[in-house]
Design a protein around this motif. Structure first.
Motif, short mmCIF file in Angstrom:
data_model
loop_
_atom_site.label_atom_id
_atom_site.label_comp_id
_atom_site.label_asym_id
_atom_site.label_seq_id
_atom_site.Cartn_x
_atom_site.Cartn_y
_atom_site.Cartn_z
N LEU A 131 0.84 -1.19 0.00
CA LEU A 131 0.00 0.00 0.00
C LEU A 131 0.88 1.25 0.00
O LEU A 131 1.89 1.32 0.70
N LEU A 132 0.46 2.23 -0.79
CA LEU A 132 1.13 3.52 -0.87
C LEU A 132 0.38 4.51 0.01
O LEU A 132 -0.84 4.65 -0.10
N PHE A 133 1.12 5.20 0.88
CA PHE A 133 0.55 6.16 1.81
C PHE A 133 1.14 7.55 1.57
O PHE A 133 2.25 7.67 1.04
N PRO A 134 0.42 8.58 1.99
CA PRO A 134 1.05 9.92 2.00
C PRO A 134 2.18 9.93 3.02
O PRO A 134 2.30 9.03 3.86
N LYS A 135 3.02 10.95 2.96
CA LYS A 135 4.15 11.04 3.89
C LYS A 135 3.65 11.56 5.24
O LYS A 135 2.91 12.53 5.31
N PRO A 136 4.03 10.89 6.33
CA PRO A 136 3.60 11.36 7.65
C PRO A 136 4.34 12.62 8.07
O PRO A 136 5.36 12.99 7.49
N TRP A 177 -1.39 8.15 10.27
CA TRP A 177 -1.07 9.38 9.54
C TRP A 177 -1.88 9.50 8.23
O TRP A 177 -1.62 10.37 7.41
N GLY A 178 -2.88 8.65 8.06
CA GLY A 178 -3.73 8.76 6.87
C GLY A 178 -3.90 7.43 6.16
O GLY A 178 -3.11 6.51 6.34
N LYS A 179 -4.97 7.35 5.40
CA LYS A 179 -5.30 6.11 4.70
C LYS A 179 -4.48 5.97 3.42
O LYS A 179 -3.92 6.95 2.91
N PRO A 180 -4.41 4.75 2.86
CA PRO A 180 -3.64 4.53 1.62
C PRO A 180 -4.22 5.29 0.44
O PRO A 180 -5.41 5.62 0.41
N ILE A 181 -3.36 5.55 -0.53
CA ILE A 181 -3.81 6.21 -1.76
C ILE A 181 -3.70 5.29 -2.97
O ILE A 181 -4.20 5.61 -4.05
N ALA A 182 -3.10 4.12 -2.80
CA ALA A 182 -3.02 3.15 -3.90
C ALA A 182 -2.58 1.80 -3.35
O ALA A 182 -1.91 1.72 -2.32
N ALA A 183 -2.98 0.74 -4.05
CA ALA A 183 -2.56 -0.62 -3.73
C ALA A 183 -1.86 -1.22 -4.95
O ALA A 183 -2.28 -0.98 -6.09
N ARG A 184 -0.81 -1.99 -4.70
CA ARG A 184 -0.09 -2.62 -5.80
C ARG A 184 0.35 -4.03 -5.42
O ARG A 184 0.51 -4.35 -4.24
N ALA A 185 0.56 -4.86 -6.44
CA ALA A 185 1.10 -6.20 -6.26
C ALA A 185 2.56 -6.22 -6.66
O ALA A 185 2.98 -5.47 -7.55
N GLY A 186 3.32 -7.09 -6.01
CA GLY A 186 4.74 -7.22 -6.31
C GLY A 186 5.00 -8.32 -7.32
O GLY A 186 4.07 -8.88 -7.92
N VAL A 234 -8.74 -3.10 2.09
CA VAL A 234 -7.44 -2.57 1.68
C VAL A 234 -7.29 -1.10 2.07
O VAL A 234 -6.28 -0.71 2.66
N TYR A 235 -8.28 -0.29 1.76
CA TYR A 235 -8.13 1.15 1.96
C TYR A 235 -8.54 1.63 3.34
O TYR A 235 -8.40 2.81 3.66
N ASN A 236 -9.01 0.74 4.18
CA ASN A 236 -9.38 1.12 5.54
C ASN A 236 -8.27 0.74 6.52
O ASN A 236 -8.53 0.21 7.60
N ASN A 237 -7.04 1.01 6.12
CA ASN A 237 -5.88 0.71 6.96
C ASN A 237 -5.12 2.00 7.23
O ASN A 237 -4.37 2.49 6.38
N SER A 258 -2.49 -2.12 11.65
CA SER A 258 -2.69 -0.67 11.46
C SER A 258 -3.47 -0.06 12.61
O SER A 258 -3.17 1.06 13.06
N LYS A 259 -4.48 -0.78 13.11
CA LYS A 259 -5.27 -0.25 14.23
C LYS A 259 -4.43 -0.15 15.50
O LYS A 259 -4.55 0.81 16.26
N ILE A 260 -3.58 -1.15 15.74
CA ILE A 260 -2.71 -1.10 16.92
C ILE A 260 -1.74 0.06 16.81
O ILE A 260 -1.49 0.79 17.78
N CYS A 261 -1.16 0.27 15.62
CA CYS A 261 -0.21 1.36 15.43
C CYS A 261 -0.89 2.71 15.61
O CYS A 261 -0.34 3.63 16.22
N SER A 262 -2.10 2.83 15.10
CA SER A 262 -2.83 4.10 15.18
C SER A 262 -3.25 4.43 16.60
O SER A 262 -3.15 5.57 17.06
N SER A 263 -3.73 3.40 17.32
CA SER A 263 -4.29 3.64 18.66
C SER A 263 -3.28 3.45 19.78
O SER A 263 -3.45 3.96 20.88
N GLY A 264 -2.25 2.69 19.49
CA GLY A 264 -1.24 2.42 20.51
C GLY A 264 -1.50 1.19 21.34
O GLY A 264 -0.71 0.84 22.21
N SER A 265 -2.61 0.50 21.07
CA SER A 265 -2.92 -0.70 21.86
C SER A 265 -3.92 -1.57 21.12
O SER A 265 -4.53 -1.14 20.13
N VAL A 266 -4.11 -2.79 21.60
CA VAL A 266 -5.12 -3.69 21.05
C VAL A 266 -6.49 -3.22 21.54
O VAL A 266 -6.67 -2.94 22.73
N SER A 267 -7.44 -3.09 20.63
CA SER A 267 -8.77 -2.61 21.01
C SER A 267 -9.48 -3.62 21.90
O SER A 267 -9.22 -4.82 21.84
#
Length: 448
Positions: free
Chosen positions: A44-49, A392-401, A385-388, A180-189
């Motif tokens: 996933l591609l994100f904006p810069k934090p 610092w913000g949601k993704p702006i694109a998804a790609r496969a490797g 995919v986009y609800n991660n 992503s939720k743990i990183c955003s909130s700082g803990s397990v919900s």
């Protein structure tokens, strides 16, 4: 080629890691068919934090917490040699060995370089993923999950790859969302549920399953598959109207009032017919459309919808080129519909029993057909995919490797607008050129 610098490589283990009491996960025939498959690679591609956001330390700390719940990703594949019958067996040992975490910088690359307006995927994208040639059988030495965080000029890309023996796309994206939720909130919900392992094995089939040693030795890619220049990737965007039109057309051509072609089946059939039309195959040639089917709710009794593990099975719709091109979109979609519906509990049991009696062609893997007669539909636009949001913000694109990159690999993502679909297609260069000039194809897809 882009300038990318690996800043650090480390192993992240589950927080409060304990090797005692962890599960041993036995592998089913559906798992073991993928022994020679490459690790799937997504990102996933994100904006810069904000500069004050402590990116790497927060991602690593939250990953350690997430791995406490998703402990199979921190395990290793174990291979047991059975000398009595010259075979080998495998299982996942959830021993807490950890996942690999790479921190990279590509400060000369911008989001606009990454996101080409015509949907082209730049060649440098393969550098943004953490593995180039891992196969599932390599899990005896390599982590079952590897992640790479690449800081760009004005964005961040989080790429990952995972061993298909331990998980499928549904389980991987559930893990990613939890992380992503743990990183955003700082803990397990507080409403977070403990991991439910699939805990499933077909009655009458003993494990561990014995596989001939010759089939477990690592296969090498053919010269044709290893030629990076021979294929190109392109993202095709299907708007709500594109999808609605294809679905309506397919259903109007199906002579059945009680059978409905889904949006995914209509889009898959459109891609299948269009690509094969330009593959240069004779009209008598058989062509395959392999679709990943989630078996969780197809078993009897059904498994938990969100249970962790690999429950995806590639099932093939088969048609001659003549049938595919002459009988229309609805007929092609119907073949996909039928093969998905055929994955019943009884058929799964029959497949597994037959496979165990005659284990063969594991080395073929997903890239066994390299001559343009096969389409592989991977991933799903239903994945979250986009609800991660890591904080610092949601993704702006998804790609496969680059994993499993044969010509004809189609990776389905949800589009960034709800109800849309993006398809990242890997195709021979000449097929892609002809596809983009095909009026019938571009009528139902948004390219720019």
């Amino acid at each position: 080629m882009a300038d990318l610098l690996i800043i650090s490589s480390s192993i992240v283990r589950p927080v409060n890691n304990s090797r005692s009491g962890r599960a041993k996960i036995h592998l089913t025939p559906f798992d073991l068919t993928q022994l020679q498959y490459d690790y799937p690679q997504r990102g996933l591609l994100f904006p810069k934090p904000d500069p004050n956001f402590d990116l790497i330390s927060r991602l690593k700390a939250s990953l350690s917490v997430a791995l406490e719940t998703y402990f199979p990703f921190a395990g290793r594949l174990v291979k047991v040699e059975n000398l009595e019958d010259n075979s080998a067996s495998f299982y996942i040992d959830c021993d807490g060995s950890g996942s690999r975490f790479l921190h990279a910088e590509a400060k000369s690359i911008s989001v606009s370089d990454f996101l080409q307006p015509d949907g082209s995927v730049p060649n440098f994208i393969k550098l943004f993923f953490p593995a180039d040639d891992f196969k599932s059988c390599d899990g005896v030495l390599e982590p079952l999950l590897a992640l790479q965080v690449t800081e760009m000029k004005d964005g961040v890309f989080i790429g990952f790859c995972y061993n298909h023996l331990v998980a499928d796309g549904a389980s991987m994206w559930n893990f990613f969302h939890t992380w992503s939720k743990i990183c955003s909130s700082g803990s397990v919900s507080s409403d977070h549920q403990p991991l439910i392992l699939k805990g499933w094995f077909l009655d009458g089939i003993n494990y561990p399953i014995h596989i001939p040693v010759s089939e477990t030795e690592r296969s090498q890619p053919s010269r044709e598959l290893s030629s990076v220049a021979s294929t190109k990737d392109r993202v095709f965007h299907f708007t709500k109207k594109n999808i609605s039109d294809l679905k309506a057309k397919a259903n109007s051509e199906v002579d059945s009032s009680d059978l409905k072609i889904s949006s995914i089946q209509a889009v898959s059939a459109h891609m299948w017919r269009s690509i094969i039309r330009h593959s240069g195959l004779s009209r008598e040639r058989e062509t395959h459309c392999k679709v990943a089917v989630d078996l969780r709710q197809r078993l009897n009794p059904p498994l938990e919808k969100d249970c962790f593990g690999n429950m995806a099975y590639l099932s093939s719709a088969i048609a001659t080129v003549e049938e595919l091109l002459d009988r229309g979109l609805g007929w092609a979609a119907l073949q996909i519909n039928k093969v998905v519906k055929s994955q019943t509990n009884e058929n799964c049991k029959t497949f597994a029993e037959d496979w165990i009696r005659n284990v063969k062609n594991l080395k073929v893997g997903v890239g066994g057909r390299t001559d343009g007669d096969t389409i592989v539909v991977a991933s799903s636009p239903r994945f979250e995919v986009y609800n991660n949001d890591f904080g610092w913000g949601k993704p702006i694109a998804a790609r496969a490797g680059p994993g499993n990159s044969i010509s004809g690999k189609l990776v389905f993502f949800p589009g960034i607008e709800e109800g849309t679909i993006d398809v990242q297609a890997t195709l021979w260069s000449h097929v892609l050129v002809n596809l983009l000039a095909d009026v019938e194809f571009v009528e139902h897809v948004t390219i720019a």
